[in-house]
Structures are given as C-alpha cells and as structure tokens.
Motif scaffolding. Structure first.
Motif, PDB file in Angstrom:
ATOM      1  N   LEU A  22      -1.118   4.791   0.966  1.00 24.36           N
ATOM      2  CA  LEU A  22      -0.828   4.001   2.083  1.00 24.36           C
ATOM      3  C   LEU A  22       0.305   4.558   2.853  1.00 24.36           C
ATOM      4  O   LEU A  22       0.285   4.467   4.208  1.00 24.36           O
ATOM      5  CB  LEU A  22      -0.819   2.277   1.873  1.00 24.36           C
ATOM      6  CG  LEU A  22      -0.374   1.652   3.093  1.00 24.36           C
ATOM      7  CD1 LEU A  22      -1.689   1.564   3.787  1.00 24.36           C
ATOM      8  CD2 LEU A  22      -0.141  -0.002   2.493  1.00 24.36           C
ATOM      9  N   GLN A  86       8.927   3.162   8.326  1.00 25.86           N
ATOM     10  CA  GLN A  86       8.647   3.808   7.292  1.00 25.86           C
ATOM     11  C   GLN A  86       9.807   5.110   6.807  1.00 25.86           C
ATOM     12  O   GLN A  86      10.286   4.910   5.799  1.00 25.86           O
ATOM     13  CB  GLN A  86       7.286   4.459   7.008  1.00 25.86           C
ATOM     14  CG  GLN A  86       7.135   5.199   5.780  1.00 25.86           C
ATOM     15  CD  GLN A  86       5.851   5.834   5.777  1.00 25.86           C
ATOM     16  OE1 GLN A  86       4.644   5.584   6.408  1.00 25.86           O
ATOM     17  NE2 GLN A  86       5.592   7.158   5.211  1.00 25.86           N
ATOM     18  N   LYS A  93       9.374   5.484  -2.881  1.00 27.54           N
ATOM     19  CA  LYS A  93       8.348   4.579  -3.217  1.00 27.54           C
ATOM     20  C   LYS A  93       7.656   4.874  -4.560  1.00 27.54           C
ATOM     21  O   LYS A  93       7.620   6.109  -4.844  1.00 27.54           O
ATOM     22  CB  LYS A  93       7.448   4.591  -1.988  1.00 27.54           C
ATOM     23  CG  LYS A  93       8.061   4.142  -0.710  1.00 27.54           C
ATOM     24  CD  LYS A  93       7.050   4.222   0.326  1.00 27.54           C
ATOM     25  CE  LYS A  93       7.641   3.515   1.866  1.00 27.54           C
ATOM     26  NZ  LYS A  93       8.677   4.517   2.319  1.00 27.54           N
ATOM     27  N   GLY A 432      -5.646  -3.077  10.662  1.00 28.66           N
ATOM     28  CA  GLY A 432      -5.636  -2.801   9.296  1.00 28.66           C
ATOM     29  C   GLY A 432      -7.213  -2.373   8.994  1.00 28.66           C
ATOM     30  O   GLY A 432      -7.290  -1.769   8.020  1.00 28.66           O
ATOM     31  N   THR A 513      -6.391  -2.313   5.235  1.00 33.56           N
ATOM     32  CA  THR A 513      -5.280  -2.723   4.541  1.00 33.56           C
ATOM     33  C   THR A 513      -4.788  -3.992   4.857  1.00 33.56           C
ATOM     34  O   THR A 513      -4.839  -4.619   5.893  1.00 33.56           O
ATOM     35  CB  THR A 513      -3.948  -1.813   5.173  1.00 33.56           C
ATOM     36  OG1 THR A 513      -4.610  -0.444   5.025  1.00 33.56           O
ATOM     37  CG2 THR A 513      -2.753  -2.032   4.647  1.00 33.56           C
ATOM     38  N   PRO A 515      -2.322  -7.339   5.223  1.00 28.85           N
ATOM     39  CA  PRO A 515      -0.981  -7.726   5.760  1.00 28.85           C
ATOM     40  C   PRO A 515       0.025  -7.231   4.751  1.00 28.85           C
ATOM     41  O   PRO A 515      -0.187  -7.754   3.454  1.00 28.85           O
ATOM     42  CB  PRO A 515      -1.058  -9.108   6.054  1.00 28.85           C
ATOM     43  CG  PRO A 515      -2.352  -9.351   6.699  1.00 28.85           C
ATOM     44  CD  PRO A 515      -3.267  -8.631   5.512  1.00 28.85           C
ATOM     45  N   LYS A 516       1.397  -6.966   5.021  1.00 24.77           N
ATOM     46  CA  LYS A 516       2.318  -6.508   3.953  1.00 24.77           C
ATOM     47  C   LYS A 516       2.639  -7.785   3.271  1.00 24.77           C
ATOM     48  O   LYS A 516       3.208  -8.796   3.734  1.00 24.77           O
ATOM     49  CB  LYS A 516       3.486  -5.953   4.711  1.00 24.77           C
ATOM     50  CG  LYS A 516       4.567  -5.162   3.615  1.00 24.77           C
ATOM     51  CD  LYS A 516       5.370  -4.600   4.335  1.00 24.77           C
ATOM     52  CE  LYS A 516       6.325  -3.786   3.500  1.00 24.77           C
ATOM     53  NZ  LYS A 516       7.461  -2.879   3.921  1.00 24.77           N
ATOM     54  N   LEU A 517       2.650  -7.640   1.937  1.00 22.10           N
ATOM     55  CA  LEU A 517       3.113  -8.617   0.838  1.00 22.10           C
ATOM     56  C   LEU A 517       4.851  -8.394   0.688  1.00 22.10           C
ATOM     57  O   LEU A 517       5.138  -7.492   0.919  1.00 22.10           O
ATOM     58  CB  LEU A 517       2.242  -8.334  -0.422  1.00 22.10           C
ATOM     59  CG  LEU A 517       0.864  -8.356  -0.398  1.00 22.10           C
ATOM     60  CD1 LEU A 517       0.371  -8.053  -1.497  1.00 22.10           C
ATOM     61  CD2 LEU A 517       0.296  -9.600   0.395  1.00 22.10           C
ATOM     62  N   GLY A 520       5.083  -5.292  -1.559  1.00 21.23           N
ATOM     63  CA  GLY A 520       4.349  -4.101  -1.589  1.00 21.23           C
ATOM     64  C   GLY A 520       3.303  -4.405  -0.770  1.00 21.23           C
ATOM     65  O   GLY A 520       3.273  -5.478   0.036  1.00 21.23           O
ATOM     66  N   THR A 521       2.500  -3.197  -0.556  1.00 22.17           N
ATOM     67  CA  THR A 521       1.164  -3.439   0.353  1.00 22.17           C
ATOM     68  C   THR A 521       0.129  -3.076  -0.524  1.00 22.17           C
ATOM     69  O   THR A 521      -0.003  -2.120  -1.419  1.00 22.17           O
ATOM     70  CB  THR A 521       1.289  -2.381   1.335  1.00 22.17           C
ATOM     71  OG1 THR A 521       2.664  -2.670   2.021  1.00 22.17           O
ATOM     72  CG2 THR A 521       0.327  -2.333   2.546  1.00 22.17           C
ATOM     73  N   SER A 523      -4.510  -1.937  -0.181  1.00 29.25           N
ATOM     74  CA  SER A 523      -5.600  -1.572   0.554  1.00 29.25           C
ATOM     75  C   SER A 523      -6.633  -1.423  -0.299  1.00 29.25           C
ATOM     76  O   SER A 523      -6.737  -0.998  -1.444  1.00 29.25           O
ATOM     77  CB  SER A 523      -5.205  -0.675   1.400  1.00 29.25           C
ATOM     78  OG  SER A 523      -4.730   0.467   0.557  1.00 29.25           O
ATOM     79  N   TYR A 599      -1.919   0.260  -4.352  1.00 28.39           N
ATOM     80  CA  TYR A 599      -0.955  -0.390  -3.909  1.00 28.39           C
ATOM     81  C   TYR A 599       0.394   0.381  -4.133  1.00 28.39           C
ATOM     82  O   TYR A 599       0.799   1.391  -4.734  1.00 28.39           O
ATOM     83  CB  TYR A 599      -0.546  -1.498  -5.269  1.00 28.39           C
ATOM     84  CG  TYR A 599       0.549  -2.325  -5.169  1.00 28.39           C
ATOM     85  CD1 TYR A 599       0.550  -3.547  -4.433  1.00 28.39           C
ATOM     86  CD2 TYR A 599       1.590  -2.220  -6.110  1.00 28.39           C
ATOM     87  CE1 TYR A 599       1.602  -4.572  -4.417  1.00 28.39           C
ATOM     88  CE2 TYR A 599       2.688  -2.895  -6.103  1.00 28.39           C
ATOM     89  CZ  TYR A 599       2.654  -4.112  -5.143  1.00 28.39           C
ATOM     90  OH  TYR A 599       3.595  -4.916  -4.977  1.00 28.39           O
TER      91      TYR A 599
END
Length: 601
Positions: A22, A86, A93, A432, A513, A515-517, A520-521, A523, A599
């Motif tokens: 991602l 980013q 990451k 997304g 994708t 929405p950002k958690l 983390g993210t 998809s 993830y």
C-alpha cells in the motif's frame, strides 16, 4: 490503488494485490502506482520536467508533488498530499502481504487447476538526509510461496513480479526467497547520481518500454542524470546476468548493458529523444561509462558488441491527450532501404499509442497502443569464449550479447516476429476504489518456419543444445564458424509464415483500500484474466539438433542410416520435422484468478 501495467493487459497483474504494498517504495520501485499518477499528470500538462529514467530520487518526487499540489484539481491534490505525508512521516514501515492465485486451464487433454499461495513480510522505507542531498529507498523481506516456478500463473508475455528467483530455502511445502531492492541518490533535483539494485524503466510506455522495461528483472545500476527545463540527459551502466543461449537456463556474471538518452522539448507539447544501448560481456569497458556515442566507442573493441539505438517522440495535440511513439533499432539493411526495399535484414521494434486522461472524471485514463517486433530483433549470436578466435558456437554456451537479463527480456516481453494491440481503461469511481478493464490481441510466428531446407539441415546436424529454433529472442542469425543464416540476412519475413499463434486476453481488476486505521492500513484486491491461445506450441523448437549426422569428407547428411538426397530427399526430411512440430500444437483456454490482502504498519 495500484499501478496496472498496460503491457498486454494480460497484465492485470496477476497477484497484483499481493505484490504491491500500500505504501510502496516510490524511490526504488518503478512499478509503484505513483508513476502511473505521474503519467496521468504528464498527459494533462501538470508536469513538464520529470526524470527520464524511472525510479526517481526522493528530491524529484517531492518536486513533482509540490507542482501537483499547486496546479492540480481537488482529486490530484488529495493524492499528492497523501504521498507527501508518506515521505514526511515515519521513514520505515513494516508490512505483510498474503494472497492466492489460481489457473483453470482447458485444452484437448482435459481441464487442470493449479493454485499458488504467497506470503511476503518485509521492512521498507524512503527517506532523505543532509537537506535532501542524499536520499535512500529500499525494500527488504522474504517471498514465501508454495511453488518454485511461477510459469503456470503468468499469462503470456507477462514477466514475474518477483526479483527473487534463485536458491530458495525449503520450509515444509513452501519455498522461501530473499527479496531485496534498494538504492541511494546523491545531488539535487537537476543533477544527480543514483546507484542501487532495482528495476529500471525508460520511455512513455510505462511497463512496456522497448529499450528498458520496468517489468523486467532487477539489475545493479549506476546512473547519472541532468534534468533541465528544455532538455535532459541520462546515462546508466548496469550489471546483469547471462544465461545459456539455447534455452535461457543457468546464470553467469560479467554481462553488462549501458544506456544513455538525450531528450529535447520543443515548446510545451512536443519532445524528441534519441538513445543508445549496448550489451556485452566477459570484460569491463570504460568507454561505455563516458558520455560519448556508443556507435563510435564500440569500435575500440572491434565492433563486437550488441548495439541498439532508438527515437522517442511525445506529442500533446490538445489538453489531456498524448500520442507517443518509440522506434527501437537493432540493425538496418541500409543498402536496401535506400532503394525503398524493406525485404532485408531490418531488425527493429515499433510501438505507438495514444492515452487520454480526462479531468474530474471517474474514468482516470484510457489507453490504446500497437506494438510490432521484427524477426531477430533483440537476439544476437555469441561465440564460445573458451574457443577465442574460432568463431565457434558450442552447446550450452552462455550468451553475453542477447537483450536479456537472467533470461528475462530487458525490453518488451513480446518475442521477435510478433505484433499486438492493447486497450485499457482505468476507473476511480470512489475514494479508495480502483478498477481496471483491459483487452489485448497478439500474433506471433516462428521465423524458423521460413528458412530454406539447406539451413534446416544445418540446424538438424548440429549438436543438441547449440541452436534455439523456437523463434524466441534466443534464435539468432549466425551459424558456427561465422557464416550467416542467409534467409535471415536477405529477407524480412515479418509474420508471413503459414503457422501463427494468436493470443487473446481480457482482464478485470479491482482493489479497495479501507480508511486508515489507528494501527495501520488494510487493503484488498481481486483480479481475473481470461486468455485464449490458438496454436500454442508455435514457440517451440522446430529443428532440434542431434538428429542428422554430417560427413565433412563426403559432404553428405545421414538421417537414421538413410543418406539425405538419395535415400530420402531433404525436402521430405525437413517436412517431417515441420509436421511433427505442427502436430504438437493445440488450443488452450486459461482463466487466472487472484485474491490478495495487505497490511502496512
């Protein structure tokens, strides 16, 4: 969202969901979706100066994002700001990707189903130091999969997305590979030096370049770039892997490719570029590190290296529309061309296409292109280095001259004597969510079907493993001892063979994708490719060596005890092998399915 290569949309990038993180490494991965956005922004005229070679240093990426934030619409700004955050955020990451792929195949022998499971944990990052004068990008991890060979899961003319191919560790039913790419850049956004281990791409056709294609295998690269308002220059020197000339197996060091390109912009809507590339091996040559014409530099070593040159044009006749053309020249029969006769040793590739990127639309891009590769383009003979001066072509020798790296095409994945049309549409109907629909149709014929009976006997009487006669990039135009394959030197024979392979592909891909958690993210992705292949097997050897013996004293060929020309005619013998080749052909229908989840923390 992820980048969908346009290459024969077969390329709905099987396993795409598993392969592209991602938050990928924009400074080391030229297949990052960021470069797809750059293409759209260029088409719409938002960008003027971008580095000619992909991937870009972090400095240039930040400059591109700043320009888009200033000049783009709301959707552009949203994307650019996300990338800016980013790059400005945590530089390192940790991510994990998991997925599965399946192929349902049907032919005359019945129906088969193959499946593959993949897990890829990795550690990655982009960053910069010393007021951006020094930047880095890397991805370090593992690629764990249930199959060593990915051939069953790759549609025709699609390269593997992995740069991990050798020496796996076997853990239970899985094969585990180290998967590493990384590099650094030194300089500002106008003049910079890059070095690293990564894939590279050049030209207006992302994922489909004729000279340097980012879908190819990675290499060790050192590149220097000068980027100005109206012109640019790039020079890259790369260490690549040599493989056996017969079947592309094995792997040996000391093979290199040098590339440089000069581009000039005429106004705001047209640009013209000229480039050269040269492939050679078994020595280091300082002249190819210098900004001098390779055509002249190769003369220092006796003109023994494999030189190519090309022209690239880009034209925006109106806003949001781009017409691009790339002309790659391996060899030209100038004596015939001045007489307007094309039927000769003309080895080149041509790609032309148009792209439309509407603004403020759920349809983000529409692309259409045509590609043609003449017979013997990208191929080149190699004499056995252990028999210097003898001009010997031995069995299982390594080829340091053909246009491959680790057996993978450096340019387009299409084989010589092929053409293709490709159409694709990208949609972004909601935040997304990314959809891609594509279709392609290609033709390929084996050039060896057109050679004379006498030339066929030369192949049949050679040892097994000396000559490839499958019509691939490994099929070259020289015999042992330095004599030409006359048919290859005197005739073009582009797709005029009776037997052709046709490949039709249609694809659909979707990824979403969330929405950002907080932690983390996440998809998800789904993909499907339909493929119909008519006359599969055209790309196999017609005249394998070792079946006919030759007596140098009498000048006679013998096949299974029968003298050719008296007890069996050479025409009948050659036809037997042609018939056997045709009898092994069949039609095949393939259905490729992919599902992935990733993830990033």
């Amino acid at each position: 969202m992820m980048k969908m290569p346009k290459l024969l949309l077969p390329a709905v990038l099987f396993l795409v969901g598993m392969l592209n993180p991602l938050f990928p490494q924009v400074g080391i991965d030229p297949n990052d979706v960021f470069y797809d956005y750059v293409e759209q922004w260029e088409i719409r005229g938002l960008l003027r100066e971008v580095p000619p070679l992909r991937p870009y240093p972090i400095n240039n990426i930040k400059e591109i994002l700043q320009n888009v934030i200033k000049r783009g619409n709301e959707q552009d700004v949203e994307v650019a700001v996300a990338y800016w955050q980013q790059l400005s955020g945590r530089p390192w990451k940790i991510a994990g990707e998991a997925g599965a792929a399946g192929r349902l195949s049907k032919d005359d022998g019945g129906t088969d189903f193959d499946k593959l499971f993949v897990l890829s944990p990795y550690f990655a990052g982009d960053g910069y130091l010393y007021d951006d004068w020094l930047s880095y990008s890397c991805k370090m991890g593992l690629n764990v999969r249930t199959e060593e060979s990915l051939g069953a899961f790759l549609p025709y003319y699609m390269n593997s997305p992995y740069d991990a191919r050798q020496d796996p560790a076997e853990i239970g039913p899985t094969k585990s590979y180290i998967d590493i790419n990384g590099g650094v850049a030194l300089g500002n956004s106008s003049v910079f030096l890059q070095g690293g281990l990564n894939r590279t791409g050049y030209g207006p056709f992302f994922g489909e370049g004729l000279a340097l294609n980012e879908s190819g295998y990675h290499s060790a690269n050192l590149a220097f770039t000068v980027l100005k308002k109206n012109w640019s220059y790039v020079q890259q020197y790369s260490a690549i892997g040599a493989t056996r000339g017969f079947d592309g197996s094995g792997l040996a060091p000391d093979k290199f490719i040098a590339f440089h390109a000069l581009e000039y912009k005429i106004g705001s809507r047209f640009s013209l570029a000229y480039y050269e590339s040269i492939v050679y091996g078994n020595r280091f040559d300082l002249s190819y590190l210098l900004p001098v014409p390779y055509m002249a530099a190769q003369g220092i070593g006796g003109n023994e290296d494999n030189l190519q040159m090309g022209i690239v044009t880009k034209y925006r006749p109106f806003d949001n529309f781009l017409w691009s053309t790339e002309f790659f020249v391996d060899d030209l029969d100038v004596n015939k061309l001045v007489k307007l006769d094309l039927d000769g040793k003309n080895r080149f590739a041509l790609k032309t296409g148009v792209s439309y990127a509407p603004e403020n639309s759920f349809c983000s891009k529409i692309s259409f292109s045509y590609t043609a590769i003449m017979p013997y383009t990208y191929s080149h003979w190699e004499y056995d280095p252990d028999k210097t001066g003898s001009m010997a072509i031995s069995d299982n020798y390594y080829n340091y001259q053909n246009y491959t790296n680790n057996g993978v095409h450096i340019g387009t994945p299409f084989e010589p004597n092929s053409d293709a049309i490709t159409f694709s549409v990208d949609f972004q109907p909601a935040k997304g969510l990314h959809l891609n629909v594509g279709t392609s149709f290609s033709r390929h014929a084996n050039i060896i079907e057109s050679i004379s009976d006498d030339e066929a006997l030369r192949y049949l009487s050679a040892g097994y493993g000396v000559y490839a006669t499958d019509g691939s990039v490994r099929t070259h135009s020289m015999f042992d001892g330095g004599s030409h394959v006359d048919t290859a030197w005197d005739e073009l024979n582009f797709l005029n063979q009776k037997t052709k392979m046709y490949v039709f592909q249609g694809s659909l891909f979707a990824d979403y994708t969330l929405p950002k958690l907080r932690m983390g993210t996440l998809s998800f992705s789904l993909g499907y490719v339909f493929e119909y292949v008519h006359n599969k097997g055209v790309d196999s050897n017609i005249y394998p060596g070792g079946f006919v013996s030759y007596d140098e004293k009498t000048g006679q060929y013998t096949y299974r005890g029968s003298v050719v020309g008296t007890e069996i005619s050479k025409e009948e013998l050659v036809e037997r092998f042609k018939d056997a080749w045709k009898d092994n052909m069949y039609d095949e229908i393939n259905n490729y399915f992919t599902i992935g989840m990733k993830y990033v923390f």
